[in-house]
Design a protein around this motif. Structure first.
Motif, PDB file in Angstrom:
ATOM      1  N   LYS A   1      -9.479  -3.468   4.211  1.00 33.53           N
ATOM      2  CA  LYS A   1     -10.296  -2.332   4.429  1.00 33.53           C
ATOM      3  C   LYS A   1     -10.306  -1.516   3.032  1.00 33.53           C
ATOM      4  O   LYS A   1     -11.134  -0.885   2.501  1.00 33.53           O
ATOM      5  CB  LYS A   1      -9.759  -1.281   5.451  1.00 33.53           C
ATOM      6  CG  LYS A   1     -10.071  -1.650   6.732  1.00 33.53           C
ATOM      7  CD  LYS A   1      -9.542  -0.716   7.920  1.00 33.53           C
ATOM      8  CE  LYS A   1      -9.770  -1.030   9.248  1.00 33.53           C
ATOM      9  NZ  LYS A   1      -9.127  -0.400  10.209  1.00 33.53           N
ATOM     10  N   TYR A   2      -8.989  -1.525   2.467  1.00 25.48           N
ATOM     11  CA  TYR A   2      -8.722  -0.620   1.056  1.00 25.48           C
ATOM     12  C   TYR A   2      -9.615  -1.599  -0.154  1.00 25.48           C
ATOM     13  O   TYR A   2     -10.370  -0.957  -0.709  1.00 25.48           O
ATOM     14  CB  TYR A   2      -7.368  -0.888   0.513  1.00 25.48           C
ATOM     15  CG  TYR A   2      -7.114   0.197  -0.455  1.00 25.48           C
ATOM     16  CD1 TYR A   2      -7.766   1.284  -0.848  1.00 25.48           C
ATOM     17  CD2 TYR A   2      -5.797  -0.509  -1.390  1.00 25.48           C
ATOM     18  CE1 TYR A   2      -7.512   1.935  -2.017  1.00 25.48           C
ATOM     19  CE2 TYR A   2      -5.737   0.258  -2.542  1.00 25.48           C
ATOM     20  CZ  TYR A   2      -6.512   1.489  -2.944  1.00 25.48           C
ATOM     21  OH  TYR A   2      -6.330   2.322  -3.950  1.00 25.48           O
TER      22      TYR A   2
ATOM     23  N   GLY B   1      -5.128  -3.101   6.695  1.00 19.30           N
ATOM     24  CA  GLY B   1      -5.298  -2.065   6.102  1.00 19.30           C
ATOM     25  C   GLY B   1      -5.674  -2.477   4.515  1.00 19.30           C
ATOM     26  O   GLY B   1      -6.463  -1.663   3.878  1.00 19.30           O
ATOM     27  N   GLY B   2      -5.031  -3.438   3.831  1.00 23.35           N
ATOM     28  CA  GLY B   2      -5.348  -4.103   2.811  1.00 23.35           C
ATOM     29  C   GLY B   2      -7.023  -4.435   2.614  1.00 23.35           C
ATOM     30  O   GLY B   2      -7.476  -4.161   1.427  1.00 23.35           O
TER      31      GLY B   2
ATOM     32  N   THR C   1      -2.300   5.839   1.257  1.00 25.30           N
ATOM     33  CA  THR C   1      -3.236   4.691   1.649  1.00 25.30           C
ATOM     34  C   THR C   1      -3.043   4.222   3.079  1.00 25.30           C
ATOM     35  O   THR C   1      -4.171   3.760   3.634  1.00 25.30           O
ATOM     36  CB  THR C   1      -3.310   3.534   0.481  1.00 25.30           C
ATOM     37  OG1 THR C   1      -3.415   4.250  -0.848  1.00 25.30           O
ATOM     38  CG2 THR C   1      -4.540   2.485   0.794  1.00 25.30           C
TER      39      THR C   1
ATOM     40  N   LEU D   1       0.877  -1.190  -0.035  1.00 27.95           N
ATOM     41  CA  LEU D   1       0.046   0.033  -0.002  1.00 27.95           C
ATOM     42  C   LEU D   1       0.914   1.188   0.172  1.00 27.95           C
ATOM     43  O   LEU D   1       2.065   1.367   0.599  1.00 27.95           O
ATOM     44  CB  LEU D   1      -0.964  -0.110   1.109  1.00 27.95           C
ATOM     45  CG  LEU D   1      -1.747  -1.099   1.393  1.00 27.95           C
ATOM     46  CD1 LEU D   1      -2.646  -1.187   2.737  1.00 27.95           C
ATOM     47  CD2 LEU D   1      -2.756  -1.242   0.177  1.00 27.95           C
TER      48      LEU D   1
ATOM     49  N   ARG E   1      -4.703   6.537   5.346  1.00 27.25           N
ATOM     50  CA  ARG E   1      -6.205   6.640   5.176  1.00 27.25           C
ATOM     51  C   ARG E   1      -6.684   5.321   5.824  1.00 27.25           C
ATOM     52  O   ARG E   1      -7.783   5.671   6.564  1.00 27.25           O
ATOM     53  CB  ARG E   1      -6.669   6.306   3.925  1.00 27.25           C
ATOM     54  CG  ARG E   1      -7.907   6.670   3.663  1.00 27.25           C
ATOM     55  CD  ARG E   1      -8.410   6.736   2.157  1.00 27.25           C
ATOM     56  NE  ARG E   1      -9.726   6.903   1.896  1.00 27.25           N
ATOM     57  CZ  ARG E   1     -10.268   7.054   0.867  1.00 27.25           C
ATOM     58  NH1 ARG E   1      -9.564   7.183  -0.411  1.00 27.25           N
ATOM     59  NH2 ARG E   1     -11.587   7.219   0.557  1.00 27.25           N
ATOM     60  N   PHE E   2      -6.198   4.418   5.863  1.00 27.89           N
ATOM     61  CA  PHE E   2      -6.767   3.188   6.605  1.00 27.89           C
ATOM     62  C   PHE E   2      -6.110   2.677   7.945  1.00 27.89           C
ATOM     63  O   PHE E   2      -6.157   1.584   8.276  1.00 27.89           O
ATOM     64  CB  PHE E   2      -6.835   2.085   5.505  1.00 27.89           C
ATOM     65  CG  PHE E   2      -7.717   2.264   4.507  1.00 27.89           C
ATOM     66  CD1 PHE E   2      -9.031   2.144   4.560  1.00 27.89           C
ATOM     67  CD2 PHE E   2      -6.914   2.721   3.273  1.00 27.89           C
ATOM     68  CE1 PHE E   2      -9.828   2.529   3.198  1.00 27.89           C
ATOM     69  CE2 PHE E   2      -8.023   2.835   2.022  1.00 27.89           C
ATOM     70  CZ  PHE E   2      -9.386   3.009   2.257  1.00 27.89           C
TER      71      PHE E   2
ATOM     72  N   TRP F   1      -4.716   5.171 -10.175  1.00 32.02           N
ATOM     73  CA  TRP F   1      -5.847   5.437  -9.838  1.00 32.02           C
ATOM     74  C   TRP F   1      -6.781   6.602 -10.931  1.00 32.02           C
ATOM     75  O   TRP F   1      -7.625   6.289 -11.525  1.00 32.02           O
ATOM     76  CB  TRP F   1      -6.220   6.110  -8.515  1.00 32.02           C
ATOM     77  CG  TRP F   1      -7.709   6.536  -8.154  1.00 32.02           C
ATOM     78  CD1 TRP F   1      -8.419   7.463  -7.967  1.00 32.02           C
ATOM     79  CD2 TRP F   1      -8.515   5.430  -7.677  1.00 32.02           C
ATOM     80  NE1 TRP F   1      -9.422   7.438  -7.684  1.00 32.02           N
ATOM     81  CE2 TRP F   1      -9.501   6.031  -7.264  1.00 32.02           C
ATOM     82  CE3 TRP F   1      -8.561   4.069  -7.040  1.00 32.02           C
ATOM     83  CZ2 TRP F   1     -10.814   5.648  -6.758  1.00 32.02           C
ATOM     84  CZ3 TRP F   1      -9.575   3.510  -6.505  1.00 32.02           C
ATOM     85  CH2 TRP F   1     -10.593   4.212  -6.277  1.00 32.02           C
TER      86      TRP F   1
ATOM     87  N   ASN G   1      -9.813  -3.411  -8.822  1.00 33.09           N
ATOM     88  CA  ASN G   1      -9.123  -3.047  -7.666  1.00 33.09           C
ATOM     89  C   ASN G   1      -7.905  -2.326  -8.251  1.00 33.09           C
ATOM     90  O   ASN G   1      -7.575  -2.388  -9.483  1.00 33.09           O
ATOM     91  CB  ASN G   1      -8.600  -4.141  -6.537  1.00 33.09           C
ATOM     92  CG  ASN G   1      -7.647  -5.236  -7.210  1.00 33.09           C
ATOM     93  OD1 ASN G   1      -6.568  -4.680  -7.748  1.00 33.09           O
ATOM     94  ND2 ASN G   1      -8.066  -6.450  -7.509  1.00 33.09           N
TER      95      ASN G   1
ATOM     96  N   TYR H   1     -13.397  -0.913   0.154  1.00 32.74           N
ATOM     97  CA  TYR H   1     -13.670   0.358  -0.058  1.00 32.74           C
ATOM     98  C   TYR H   1     -13.692   0.373  -1.635  1.00 32.74           C
ATOM     99  O   TYR H   1     -14.604   1.065  -2.361  1.00 32.74           O
ATOM    100  CB  TYR H   1     -12.433   1.425   0.248  1.00 32.74           C
ATOM    101  CG  TYR H   1     -12.528   2.656  -0.640  1.00 32.74           C
ATOM    102  CD1 TYR H   1     -13.514   3.813  -0.136  1.00 32.74           C
ATOM    103  CD2 TYR H   1     -11.616   3.035  -1.464  1.00 32.74           C
ATOM    104  CE1 TYR H   1     -13.368   4.934  -1.101  1.00 32.74           C
ATOM    105  CE2 TYR H   1     -11.622   4.217  -2.223  1.00 32.74           C
ATOM    106  CZ  TYR H   1     -12.639   5.032  -1.997  1.00 32.74           C
ATOM    107  OH  TYR H   1     -12.736   6.228  -2.772  1.00 32.74           O
ATOM    108  N   LEU H   2     -12.554  -0.185  -2.271  1.00 28.85           N
ATOM    109  CA  LEU H   2     -12.587  -0.271  -3.737  1.00 28.85           C
ATOM    110  C   LEU H   2     -13.813  -1.060  -4.327  1.00 28.85           C
ATOM    111  O   LEU H   2     -14.465  -0.462  -5.367  1.00 28.85           O
ATOM    112  CB  LEU H   2     -11.568  -0.947  -3.997  1.00 28.85           C
ATOM    113  CG  LEU H   2      -9.974  -0.183  -4.111  1.00 28.85           C
ATOM    114  CD1 LEU H   2      -8.826  -1.073  -4.455  1.00 28.85           C
ATOM    115  CD2 LEU H   2     -10.167   0.824  -5.019  1.00 28.85           C
TER     116      LEU H   2
END
Length: 216
Positions: free
Chosen positions: A177-178, A174-175, A156, A152, A159-160, A201, A195, A181-182
């Motif tokens: 959660k990401y 964290g991954g 990122t 990450l 953020r998480f 992005w 993803n 989110y995606l």
């Protein structure tokens, strides 16, 4: 009906004596099971073809050109690597990431299994993503600055809530959660879940917006 690879496993385990399988699958499994005999042919070789629309002659021409080029070197080298190389066979049967060597994928199996339940994924899919991203190396650092098991980026991580990307538990959480989110983001705007791993992005959002415009 059981899949032919499951039946080949049963042959190796001496539960059954034989089965019928596609030659490529049988040859691939020979690199796992040295005692497997795949020499008997029960039918003649068939042909494999790609079908394209009649009104797409340029596409057909491009495919044929690509195949002709790849048949010269790429396909023979790929075949030799995965079906003929003794070194590859040794790695598959002795690698710590091989189920044949010990029924574990990594030292993080339990953490990955727990994290995968939050995603609703088969845990082995998440393990494959971790392996692809970091090779199960908690200290992995990419040239772009991505860190941890799921690689990450710093923004990122922050953020998480990941304060220590080298901590496997934090990195996986964290991954996950990401990814959740995606999943929510892309399902809101697309029919297909995507993803950002390996994607830039702004480029992906630009492609999405272009697809909504006439002629896009």
């Amino acid at each position: 009906m059981e899949h032919e690879e499951n039946l080949i496993d049963q042959i190796a385990e001496q539960k059954i004596n034989w089965t019928v399988a596609d030659r490529n699958i049988a040859k691939a499994n020979q690199t796992y099971y040295s005692g497997l005999d795949a020499s008997l042919k029960v039918s003649e070789n068939g042909t494999v073809a790609w079908a394209v629309r009649k009104n797409a002659p340029l596409f057909l021409e491009e495919i044929n050109s690509w195949l002709a080029e790849k048949k010269k070197r790429f396909i023979p080298e790929l075949y030799a690597k995965y079906f003929l190389s003794p070194r590859n066979s040794y790695y598959r049967t002795n690698s710590p990431f091989s189920s044949l060597a010990g029924n574990r994928i990594s030292v993080f199996d339990e953490l990955i299994q727990e994290s995968s339940r939050e995603l609703g994924w088969d845990w082995r899919l998440l393990a494959a993503l971790v392996y692809k991203e970091s090779g199960f190396d908690t200290t992995a650092l990419s040239y772009a600055g991505a860190e941890g098991l799921l690689q990450l980026m710093p923004v990122t991580l922050a953020r998480f809530g990941v304060t220590d990307p080298s901590d496997p538990s934090q990195s996986l959480q964290g991954g996950v959660k990401y990814l959740l989110y995606l999943d929510k983001f892309w399902r809101a705007g697309c029919l297909i879940q995507m993803n950002e791993f390996g994607l830039f992005w702004p480029h992906t959002t630009s492609v999405r917006d272009m697809s909504r415009t006439p002629g896009g």
